[in-house]
Design a protein around this motif. Structure first.
Motif, PDB file in Angstrom:
ATOM      1  N   GLU A   1      -6.363  -0.455   0.622  1.00 24.34           N
ATOM      2  CA  GLU A   1      -5.768  -0.158   1.924  1.00 24.34           C
ATOM      3  C   GLU A   1      -6.216  -1.121   3.024  1.00 24.34           C
ATOM      4  N   LEU A   2      -7.497  -1.443   3.089  1.00 18.24           N
ATOM      5  CA  LEU A   2      -7.991  -2.302   4.171  1.00 18.24           C
ATOM      6  C   LEU A   2      -7.391  -3.706   4.112  1.00 18.24           C
ATOM      7  N   PRO A   3      -7.374  -4.388   2.958  1.00 20.88           N
ATOM      8  CA  PRO A   3      -6.770  -5.725   2.924  1.00 20.88           C
ATOM      9  C   PRO A   3      -5.294  -5.731   3.317  1.00 20.88           C
ATOM     10  N   ARG A   4      -4.520  -4.744   2.852  1.00 15.32           N
ATOM     11  CA  ARG A   4      -3.095  -4.765   3.209  1.00 15.32           C
ATOM     12  C   ARG A   4      -2.891  -4.418   4.688  1.00 15.32           C
ATOM     13  N   ALA A   5      -3.747  -3.564   5.239  1.00  9.69           N
ATOM     14  CA  ALA A   5      -3.660  -3.258   6.672  1.00  9.69           C
ATOM     15  C   ALA A   5      -3.976  -4.497   7.501  1.00  9.69           C
ATOM     16  N   LEU A   6      -5.014  -5.221   7.104  1.00 13.87           N
ATOM     17  CA  LEU A   6      -5.374  -6.452   7.823  1.00 13.87           C
ATOM     18  C   LEU A   6      -4.287  -7.509   7.661  1.00 13.87           C
ATOM     19  N   GLY A   7      -3.725  -7.606   6.457  1.00 15.36           N
ATOM     20  CA  GLY A   7      -2.658  -8.578   6.226  1.00 15.36           C
ATOM     21  C   GLY A   7      -1.432  -8.291   7.078  1.00 15.36           C
ATOM     22  N   LEU A   8      -1.026  -7.014   7.137  1.00 19.67           N
ATOM     23  CA  LEU A   8       0.135  -6.646   7.953  1.00 19.67           C
ATOM     24  C   LEU A   8      -0.135  -6.903   9.431  1.00 19.67           C
ATOM     25  N   THR A   9      -1.328  -6.565   9.875  1.00 21.36           N
ATOM     26  CA  THR A   9      -1.685  -6.786  11.281  1.00 21.36           C
ATOM     27  C   THR A   9      -1.619  -8.265  11.642  1.00 21.36           C
ATOM     28  N   SER A  10      -2.124  -9.107  10.758  1.00 24.23           N
ATOM     29  CA  SER A  10      -2.109 -10.547  11.039  1.00 24.23           C
ATOM     30  C   SER A  10      -0.674 -11.079  11.109  1.00 24.23           C
ATOM     31  N   LEU A  11       0.210 -10.573  10.253  1.00 22.17           N
ATOM     32  CA  LEU A  11       1.607 -11.013  10.284  1.00 22.17           C
ATOM     33  C   LEU A  11       2.301 -10.564  11.562  1.00 22.17           C
ATOM     34  N   ILE A  12       1.984  -9.355  12.015  1.00 21.03           N
ATOM     35  CA  ILE A  12       2.587  -8.860  13.261  1.00 21.03           C
ATOM     36  C   ILE A  12       2.104  -9.688  14.449  1.00 21.03           C
ATOM     37  N   ILE A  13       0.825  -9.999  14.481  1.00 24.79           N
ATOM     38  CA  ILE A  13       0.282 -10.831  15.565  1.00 24.79           C
ATOM     39  C   ILE A  13       0.939 -12.212  15.554  1.00 24.79           C
ATOM     40  N   LEU A  14       1.109 -12.773  14.352  1.00 27.55           N
ATOM     41  CA  LEU A  14       1.789 -14.067  14.228  1.00 27.55           C
ATOM     42  C   LEU A  14       3.209 -13.980  14.778  1.00 27.55           C
ATOM     43  N   GLY A  15       3.931 -12.916  14.413  1.00 27.47           N
ATOM     44  CA  GLY A  15       5.305 -12.754  14.879  1.00 27.47           C
ATOM     45  C   GLY A  15       5.401 -12.620  16.380  1.00 27.47           C
ATOM     46  N   VAL A  16       4.523 -11.824  16.964  1.00 26.92           N
ATOM     47  CA  VAL A  16       4.533 -11.638  18.420  1.00 26.92           C
ATOM     48  C   VAL A  16       4.243 -12.957  19.129  1.00 26.92           C
ATOM     49  N   GLY A  17       3.269 -13.693  18.598  1.00 31.67           N
ATOM     50  CA  GLY A  17       2.912 -14.977  19.218  1.00 31.67           C
ATOM     51  C   GLY A  17       4.055 -15.986  19.168  1.00 31.67           C
ATOM     52  N   VAL A  18       4.690 -16.116  17.996  1.00 29.16           N
ATOM     53  CA  VAL A  18       5.786 -17.074  17.854  1.00 29.16           C
ATOM     54  C   VAL A  18       6.969 -16.653  18.715  1.00 29.16           C
ATOM     55  N   TYR A  19       7.301 -15.390  18.693  1.00 28.51           N
ATOM     56  CA  TYR A  19       8.450 -14.925  19.481  1.00 28.51           C
ATOM     57  C   TYR A  19       8.217 -15.142  20.976  1.00 28.51           C
ATOM     58  N   GLY A  20       7.047 -14.733  21.461  1.00 30.22           N
ATOM     59  CA  GLY A  20       6.753 -14.912  22.879  1.00 30.22           C
ATOM     60  C   GLY A  20       6.734 -16.366  23.284  1.00 30.22           C
ATOM     61  N   GLY A  21       6.149 -17.223  22.424  1.00 33.11           N
ATOM     62  CA  GLY A  21       6.079 -18.646  22.747  1.00 33.11           C
ATOM     63  C   GLY A  21       7.441 -19.301  22.815  1.00 33.11           C
ATOM     64  N   VAL A  22       8.278 -19.041  21.804  1.00 33.05           N
ATOM     65  CA  VAL A  22       9.622 -19.644  21.788  1.00 33.05           C
ATOM     66  C   VAL A  22      10.475 -19.085  22.928  1.00 33.05           C
ATOM     67  N   LEU A  23      10.348 -17.791  23.198  1.00 34.02           N
ATOM     68  CA  LEU A  23      11.138 -17.164  24.255  1.00 34.02           C
ATOM     69  C   LEU A  23      10.818 -17.785  25.613  1.00 34.02           C
TER      70      LEU A  23
END
Length: 503
Positions: free
Chosen positions: A457-479
């Motif tokens: 559970e912990l590795p997949r939770a951390l993995g999902l969190t990192s992907l969400i942070i990546l998505g938010v960063g890319v979206y905000g930057g490009v926007l």
């Protein structure tokens, strides 16, 4: 609640008892009453002053309270018969109908208080005071948590304690908003119920919305009936997927709809069509700037989300796959669900409650037809996809009617920014997909694969969190880089949504 009651007979009985008053609340109180009450209240407030607006609110309060009192009384007497209509399977389990009836009788007075809370919320929203009404569900949650803790410490049946917690929560929520409307200068005193011309006008306006809400509830019921024809587990897969999809819809869509209706109503009553158009355009822009990336993110991360949230215990690998597929299909309609919330006030604010209901009826018929067609080849995913397609049809028809009436004209800002919002969303989706591929190549089946379980559970939770942070960063930057939004826009949102203290 799940931890204490589990998923057995006690949990089933309590959840039915809790959902029963909430069913009537959704039909009669929340959307229907706000749609009818807020425009009339705003019109009186703008044109005739606070005293006459308060008098109308008190008359409406008295009529609603009287009707609710007798309705609740009748339903409590007829509870076993009424429950059979929504939970006929309980009659096949010895003692279950009696248990559910006992809990429902305890909890049902919640309908009386929470419906009056809807009126109080309408008054506050019309005065641009949103925080107090938005906080009322917190009081329900805290009361239910307290009820569970009391049951654990006292040895009381937890289902009974929770039923009493529901009833008590209604009283607490009512008392909270009674204080807030008094602070706002609109104390709702007790007056003799009287069907004044404006109260009659309110009831006439409410009826089409109640019918529309009934269509929506019927739609949900039909979806569940059809899901039971697909396969064992289909109802649960759709439910778990919808819980995730409801998060952005509930946070963004409901907030936009609640804030936009009084704003549009005031602009219309002040004979300021330009301001009404501007408010409508900004609502659409905010809806898309938040839901397009959310939809893309849910499409790309549907299976990792299902793995991180649900895959444990009795929730199997095949269940995870089924929920992920349904979530991806539901996510395709997410922007449409929120756009509906942003477009409907364009009708309600002009005191037209009938047109959205007619459009909703068309969308419901299409949804049922698509369910029957798509379920044959796609199973439960076809039901989710039909829901998304019918939502886009609903939003599209609402938009077309508003455009034809001249009540929706895309301004330069929306026309300029929409392609850039789409570009930023696509860039975000590509970045997250690449990130997911790299995580899988590096750590193996972190979120599982067909027939393969996910990691701990912990590795997949951390993995999902990192992907969400990546998505938010890319979206905000490009926007921001493309001019799809500006930092000042988000600061202005805070300024134009004042708190109770600021007002």
């Amino acid at each position: 609640i799940a931890g204490v009651l589990g998923a057995g007979l006690a949990a089933d009985a309590f959840l039915i008892a809790f959902q029963f008053p909430n069913l009537f609340r959704r039909l009669f109180a929340e959307g229907a009453f706000s749609a009818g009450f807020v425009p009339i209240f705003s019109e009186i407030l703008e044109k005739e002053g606070r005293d006459k607006a308060l008098r109308f609110a008190e008359q409406s309060f008295a009529v609603l309270a009287t009707v609710l009192f007798f309705f609740v009384l009748v339903m409590m007497v007829a509870m076993p018969v009424a429950l059979f209509a929504i939970a006929p399977g309980f009659s096949n389990i010895p003692g279950q109908m009696e248990r559910a009836s006992e809990l429902a009788r305890i909890a049902f007075p919640y309908l009386f208080f929470i419906s009056l809370v809807s009126l109080q919320s309408g008054v506050l929203n019309a005065l641009d005071r949103f925080a107090a009404a938005a906080a009322t569900p917190i009081l329900l949650n805290l009361t239910l948590i307290t009820a569970v803790l009391f049951a654990l410490s006292s040895g009381m049946d937890a289902s009974v304690a929770l039923a009493w917690g529901v009833a008590l929560a209604g009283v607490i929520q009512f008392a909270w908003l009674a204080w807030r409307v008094r602070v706002a200068g609109m104390p709702l005193g007790l007056v003799r119920p009287r069907l004044s011309p404006r109260v009659r006008q309110l009831l006439i306006r409410i009826l089409p919305v109640v019918f529309g809400a009934s269509l929506y509830q019927l739609n949900l019921r039909i979806d569940k009936i059809i899901a039971t024809l697909v396969s064992v587990g289909a109802v649960s897969w759709l439910y778990f997927a919808d819980r995730v999809n409801q998060l952005p819809l509930g946070v963004i869509g409901v907030g936009i709809g609640v804030a936009l209706l009084p704003m549009l109503s005031r602009s219309i009553q002040n004979d300021n069509p330009e301001e009404a158009l501007r408010a409508q355009n900004r609502a659409i822009e905010i809806s898309l700037v938040l839901t397009l990336p959310a939809a893309v993110g849910l499409l790309v991360l549907a299976h990792p989300i299902a793995a991180a949230l649900y895959e444990r215990g009795a929730f199997t690998v095949s269940d995870r796959q089924a929920v992920g597929a349904a979530l991806a299909a539901l996510a395709a309609g997410l922007p449409a669900y929120v756009l509906i919330k942003a477009l409907v006030p364009g009708f309600f604010g002009r005191q037209d409650t009938a047109t959205p209901v007619k459009i909703s009826a068309v969308a419901m018929i299409v949804n049922i037809a698509l369910n029957l067609i798509l379920m044959r080849s796609l199973g439960h995913v076809g039901i989710a996809l039909a829901t998304a397609i019918s939502a886009w049809l609903n939003a599209g028809l609402l938009g077309v009617v508003l455009v034809r009436r001249g009540h929706l004209v895309s301004d330069e800002r929306l026309t300029k920014r929409l392609p850039r919002i789409c570009l930023a969303s696509v860039a975000m989706g590509a970045a997250v997909w690449i990130g997911l591929t790299l995580l899988t190549d590096t750590f193996g089946s972190l979120f599982g694969a067909p027939g393969i379980a996910s990691a701990a559970e912990l590795p997949r939770a951390l993995g999902l969190t990192s992907l969400i942070i990546l998505g938010v960063g890319v979206y905000g930057g490009v926007l921001l880089a493309t001019g799809g939004a500006a930092l000042s826009d988000f600061r202005s949102l805070r300024r134009t949504a004042p708190t109770d203290e600021a007002v």
